[in-house]
Every structure is written in C-alpha cells, then in structure tokens.
Design a protein around this motif. Structure first.
Motif, PDB file in Angstrom:
ATOM      1  N   PRO A 187       0.869  -1.254  -0.064  1.00  0.00           N
ATOM      2  CA  PRO A 187      -0.028  -0.053  -0.052  1.00  0.00           C
ATOM      3  C   PRO A 187       0.906   1.238   0.100  1.00  0.00           C
ATOM      4  CG  PRO A 187      -0.998  -1.636   1.304  1.00  0.00           C
ATOM      5  CD  PRO A 187       0.484  -2.039   1.078  1.00  0.00           C
ATOM      6  N   PHE A 188       0.491   2.304  -0.900  1.00  0.00           N
ATOM      7  CA  PHE A 188       1.042   3.438  -1.076  1.00  0.00           C
ATOM      8  C   PHE A 188       0.188   4.629  -1.183  1.00  0.00           C
ATOM      9  CE2 PHE A 188       1.154   1.867  -5.305  1.00  0.00           C
ATOM     10  CZ  PHE A 188       0.923   2.905  -6.129  1.00  0.00           C
ATOM     11  N   GLN A 189       0.627   5.684  -1.234  1.00  0.00           N
ATOM     12  CA  GLN A 189       0.049   7.166  -1.908  1.00  0.00           C
ATOM     13  C   GLN A 189       0.889   7.858  -2.747  1.00  0.00           C
ATOM     14  OE1 GLN A 189      -3.394   8.636  -1.024  1.00  0.00           O
ATOM     15  NE2 GLN A 189      -3.655   6.260  -0.331  1.00  0.00           N
ATOM     16  N   GLY A 190       0.693   8.157  -3.838  1.00  0.00           N
ATOM     17  CA  GLY A 190       1.496   8.624  -4.950  1.00  0.00           C
ATOM     18  C   GLY A 190       1.321   8.155  -6.354  1.00  0.00           C
ATOM     19  N   LYS A 191       2.080   8.627  -6.937  1.00  0.00           N
ATOM     20  CA  LYS A 191       2.093   8.112  -8.418  1.00  0.00           C
ATOM     21  C   LYS A 191       2.701   6.615  -8.476  1.00  0.00           C
ATOM     22  CE  LYS A 191       3.215  12.465 -10.828  1.00  0.00           C
ATOM     23  NZ  LYS A 191       4.638  13.079 -11.661  1.00  0.00           N
ATOM     24  N   PRO A 192       2.040   6.157  -9.612  1.00  0.00           N
ATOM     25  CA  PRO A 192       2.504   4.398  -9.748  1.00  0.00           C
ATOM     26  C   PRO A 192       4.088   4.195  -9.580  1.00  0.00           C
ATOM     27  CG  PRO A 192       1.128   5.163 -11.713  1.00  0.00           C
ATOM     28  CD  PRO A 192       1.553   6.335 -10.709  1.00  0.00           C
ATOM     29  N   ALA A 193       4.403   3.021  -8.841  1.00  0.00           N
ATOM     30  CA  ALA A 193       5.714   2.815  -8.321  1.00  0.00           C
ATOM     31  C   ALA A 193       6.127   1.527  -9.132  1.00  0.00           C
ATOM     32  CB  ALA A 193       5.837   2.821  -6.995  1.00  0.00           C
ATOM     33  N   CYS A 194       7.529   1.569  -8.876  1.00  0.00           N
ATOM     34  CA  CYS A 194       8.288   0.215  -9.144  1.00  0.00           C
ATOM     35  C   CYS A 194       7.565  -1.002  -8.252  1.00  0.00           C
ATOM     36  CB  CYS A 194       9.652   0.135  -8.843  1.00  0.00           C
ATOM     37  SG  CYS A 194      10.548   1.343  -9.407  1.00  0.00           S
ATOM     38  N   ILE A 195       7.400  -1.980  -8.986  1.00  0.00           N
ATOM     39  CA  ILE A 195       6.417  -3.134  -8.439  1.00  0.00           C
ATOM     40  C   ILE A 195       7.438  -4.087  -7.663  1.00  0.00           C
ATOM     41  CG2 ILE A 195       5.111  -5.247  -8.904  1.00  0.00           C
ATOM     42  CD1 ILE A 195       4.022  -3.879 -11.234  1.00  0.00           C
ATOM     43  N   GLN A 196       8.722  -4.373  -8.081  1.00  0.00           N
ATOM     44  CA  GLN A 196       9.679  -5.328  -7.459  1.00  0.00           C
ATOM     45  C   GLN A 196      10.924  -4.573  -7.304  1.00  0.00           C
ATOM     46  OE1 GLN A 196      10.146  -8.861  -9.351  1.00  0.00           O
ATOM     47  NE2 GLN A 196       7.977  -9.652  -9.201  1.00  0.00           N
ATOM     48  N   ILE A 197      11.655  -4.647  -6.168  1.00  0.00           N
ATOM     49  CA  ILE A 197      12.718  -3.990  -6.053  1.00  0.00           C
ATOM     50  C   ILE A 197      13.875  -5.054  -5.715  1.00  0.00           C
ATOM     51  CG2 ILE A 197      14.407  -2.347  -4.514  1.00  0.00           C
ATOM     52  CD1 ILE A 197      11.973  -0.628  -4.647  1.00  0.00           C
ATOM     53  N   PRO A 198      14.763  -5.340  -6.144  1.00  0.00           N
ATOM     54  CA  PRO A 198      16.037  -6.363  -5.782  1.00  0.00           C
ATOM     55  C   PRO A 198      16.527  -6.004  -4.368  1.00  0.00           C
ATOM     56  CG  PRO A 198      16.231  -5.856  -7.807  1.00  0.00           C
ATOM     57  CD  PRO A 198      15.443  -4.841  -7.346  1.00  0.00           C
ATOM     58  N   PHE A 199      16.729  -7.038  -3.511  1.00  0.00           N
ATOM     59  CA  PHE A 199      17.364  -7.032  -2.337  1.00  0.00           C
ATOM     60  C   PHE A 199      18.666  -6.317  -2.302  1.00  0.00           C
ATOM     61  CE2 PHE A 199      19.079  -8.837   1.794  1.00  0.00           C
ATOM     62  CZ  PHE A 199      18.279  -8.152   2.688  1.00  0.00           C
ATOM     63  N   GLY A 200      19.001  -5.228  -1.615  1.00  0.00           N
ATOM     64  CA  GLY A 200      20.121  -4.586  -1.696  1.00  0.00           C
ATOM     65  C   GLY A 200      20.459  -3.538  -2.986  1.00  0.00           C
TER      66      GLY A 200
END
Length: 154
Positions: A58-71
C-alpha cells in the motif's frame, strides 16, 4: 521527538488499534503520512518476499516500481543493511532506482517482524533535495515501531 511526530504517531496508533493485518494498517499509514507530511510526493511500503526482493505494498502517490531487488536502490539497501537510509540527493545515491523522476530526496526505514528480521520498509520521497532531517528520521522510525507492534507480519 518533536510535537508534529508525537501527534502523527498518536493518530497512527489510533488507526491501527485492534487490527493485526498488515495490509489495511499499511494502507491507513500511507494515507496518513501522505496527508500529514509536507513537501512529499510518495509515501508507502514495500514488503519482503521469499524470492529475495521487495514487493510494492500500500502507498499514496504516483505509480511505483513493483519489485525492487534486495540490496538495490535506497529501499533494497535499507532492507539489506537493516538501517534507515536518509538520502539528501537520490541522484548521488549509487544504484538509485528512479520510479518517479520528480523525486529528489528519500528516506527509507526498515520494519521488523517478531523474529527481528526485516519484513518491510517504509519509503517516503520528496521532490525537494535534502527534504528530510534527523527529526524526520526519528519520527519515521517511531512510525515503523508502531507498525511492528501493531501487525502480525508473516
């Protein structure tokens, strides 16, 4: 902790009181932060997966990256190092992931499960360089502690 964050944390505590599911609690926390924090353009969460990456929550704002690699990026670094990342200029952060080109500064706070492992991160972005202060860091770390205690993280 300054008065603004005392009041914000009191509001958040009231919102999550009696609910153990992280999803509605993250949704209300993101809405509250987006409403009450000034000069920000994104507020939300990423949760850890068994696959070794952070998944948009959950977030508020513009669409965002769906997956972010660990590190990787500010969020992945916060999760990997288990430490709050306060970044004055995201363009000078090695490996920054630009989900929103308007973002200039960012703060990311790890959230821990009952066993002490990182289960999520709280991510706040601003279109202003050097928007976040030590007071913001302390206040948002308290927000993370409230979320840790309120939720049954899996």
């Amino acid at each position: 902790m300054e008065d603004f964050y005392r009041m914000l944390c009191a509001k958040l505590s009231a919102l999550v009181d009696g609910e153990r599911n992280p999803v509605p609690n993250m949704a209300n926390a993101a809405a509250l932060l987006f409403q009450d924090l000034e000069r920000i353009n994104w507020a939300g969460f990423y949760t850890m997966t068994d696959g070794g990456y952070l998944l948009l929550a959950p977030f508020q704002g513009k669409p965002a990256c769906i997956q972010i690699p660990f590190g990787k990026g500010v969020c992945g670094t916060a999760a990997e190092t288990d430490s709050t990342q306060l970044v004055d200029d995201v363009h000078s952060f090695s490996g920054h992931i630009a989900c929103d080109a308007a973002s200039r500064s960012e703060i990311v706070v790890p959230i821990h499960g009952r066993d002490g492992s990182v289960v999520a991160v709280l991510d706040i972005d601003s279109p202003e360089t050097a928007r976040f202060t030590k007071e913001d860091k302390a206040g948002l770390e308290e927000v993370a502690r409230i979320m840790e205690k309120a939720c049954d993280w899996h």
